[in-house]
Write a protein that holds these residues in place. Structure first.
Motif: not given
Length: 462
Positions: A37-41, A389-395
């Protein structure tokens, strides 16, 4: 069956080259499942519950440091390779080897070390690190080059390359940092000593290297020059590509300027008849492919080069470079490159730098991952999504949508996140890895992999 989640920040390049042989071994030899996966996942460690999390790097990226910390605090085994393992001793004296890991806590199960030389630096200057956490693995990112010795690339990598008599490659240096405001701010924060003098030096050398390259390009229209931009030359958030030693040469007919990682480095180097650089460890990759290397050191300034320069030919100006090219044309260059001193220097440098040159560093690393997975107990834990993790997911999801809107993607706050769509594509990753899987598979056919595993296990107990 053991499950590993591997996170990437790009779909190609050196980190992918280092991880792919390990992933192949884990899947084909150990029968593990590896999800990528991508690091933002990073929320995937919650939804997919792995036995272990794997990355190619930790100290060179705040994102990877953050991920390693989250795994450490949750009791999830975390395993990271070493992206740059040939650091000078001064880095360990200053503590710079920790990079973005400001807490200086070893979050990964094992610290992968490329060579005995660097192992000695850790033992001498890092007394707080438990020696049982140090592992001599060699550098798995170099394995592909050893494998390619037996199966050199014969396909056309660059457009119309067969219409040129020769191909000369150049590995870009990070001169662009001296012209990028965001990178200048970062450099001043992390290395303020002699800052102005260092930036002045970078700008002078950029001009000198560009002049030498330009002279060679103009004097040899029947030679294709492949100029490869440094992957970390500047921040991905930069508004425009900053000036470097190559950008003003890209419009010549006999020049290909590679600004991204769309073409794998091993394909680039293996297609060249000569590999050149200002300062780059890519010289080692070229040596493993038996390709001669040249260091471009304007005015014989070697004050900031590593020992790799002692295994290469060195030129100080455009005249010496042109003479080197003439020798290449007449098939006389090998005679100079095979000088006994240079050969011995290369042997010593390879051992000191990457530990082993047998193409099996990925096996050494994968066996350590197997040990960590066997000890894993994280599937018994209930892990909740945290704010990071929530921030990364939403961003990540929001910016991917906004970047598709023509009016909005011109705004700097939106455009600076364009690396979300440019750096990583799962389909591109799979395609790049399949090419490497074919190379690895052919390599395994030429050796007894079970015998190699037994030998490596015996090495680890000696």
């Amino acid at each position: 069956m053991k499950k590993i989640i591997c996170f990437h920040d790009t779909d190609s390049g050196r980190d992918v080259q280092a991880l792919t042989p390990i992933i192949y071994f884990l899947e084909k030899i150990l029968n593990y499942t590896v999800e990528q996966y991508y690091i933002y996942d990073t929320y995937k460690i919650i939804t997919r519950v792995p036995d272990l999390v794997l990355t190619a790097n930790i100290v060179g990226s705040k994102k990877f440091v953050s991920l390693s910390r989250e795994c450490y605090e949750r009791g999830i085994p975390f395993f990271a390779l070493t992206a740059e393992g040939n650091l000078p001793e001064q880095f360990f004296i200053n503590g710079d080897h920790w990079g973005w890991n400001k807490e200086q806590i070893l979050y990964q199960n094992k610290l992968c070390i490329w060579s005995k030389k660097v192992m000695g630096f850790y033992e001498a200057h890092c007394p707080d690190i438990n020696k049982d956490r140090l592992a001599l693995t060699g550098a798995p990112g170099f394995d592909l080059y050893k494998m390619l010795q037996y199966q050199r690339n014969s396909t056309e990598v660059f457009p119309n390359q067969k219409s040129y008599r020769l191909i000369i490659g150049y590995a870009g240096w990070a001169f662009g940092k001296a012209y990028s405001s965001s990178d200048l701010q970062h450099l001043k924060r992390v290395s303020s000593y002699n800052f102005d003098e260092n930036i002045k030096w970078m700008k002078e050398k950029r001009k000198e290297v560009e002049f030498i390259l330009r002279s060679a390009i103009e004097s040899n229209p029947d030679i294709l020059f492949v100029l490869k931009k440094h992957p970390r030359e500047h921040s991905p958030a930069a508004k425009e590509e900053p000036l470097n030693e190559m950008i003003q040469l890209q419009n010549y007919d006999n020049v290909i300027y590679l600004k991204d990682n769309n073409v794998s480095l091993y394909k680039i180097i293996s297609s060249c008849h000569l590999w050149t650089c200002f300062e780059s460890t890519t010289a080692l990759e070229a040596w493993l492919l038996d390709i001669p290397t040249v260091y471009i050191s304007p005015k014989s300034d070697t004050s900031r080069t590593t020992d790799t320069i002692t295994g290469s030919l060195v030129i100080k100006d455009e005249i010496e470079f042109e003479n080197t090219i003439k020798k290449l044309r007449s098939a006389q260059l090998d005679e100079y490159f095979e000088d006994k001193v240079l050969i011995q220097n290369r042997i010593n440098i390879i051992e000191r730098s990457i530990g082993f040159a047998d193409g099996l560093n990925h096996v050494r690393t994968a066996l350590l991952i197997q040990e960590a997975c066997n000890e894993s107990r994280c599937k018994n834990k209930i892990v909740k999504l945290n704010l990071n993790e929530l921030y990364d997911l939403l961003l990540y999801q929001l910016m991917r949508l906004l970047l598709k809107v023509p009016v909005l993607n011109k705004l700097h706050k939106i455009r600076k996140h364009q690396f979300f769509t440019k750096n990583f594509s799962k389909s591109n990753l799979m395609k790049n890895q399949q090419d490497m899987f074919n190379i690895i598979s052919n390599f395994y056919l030429k050796l007894d992999i079970k015998k190699s595993i037994t030998k490596i296990r015996q090495e680890s107990y000696e």
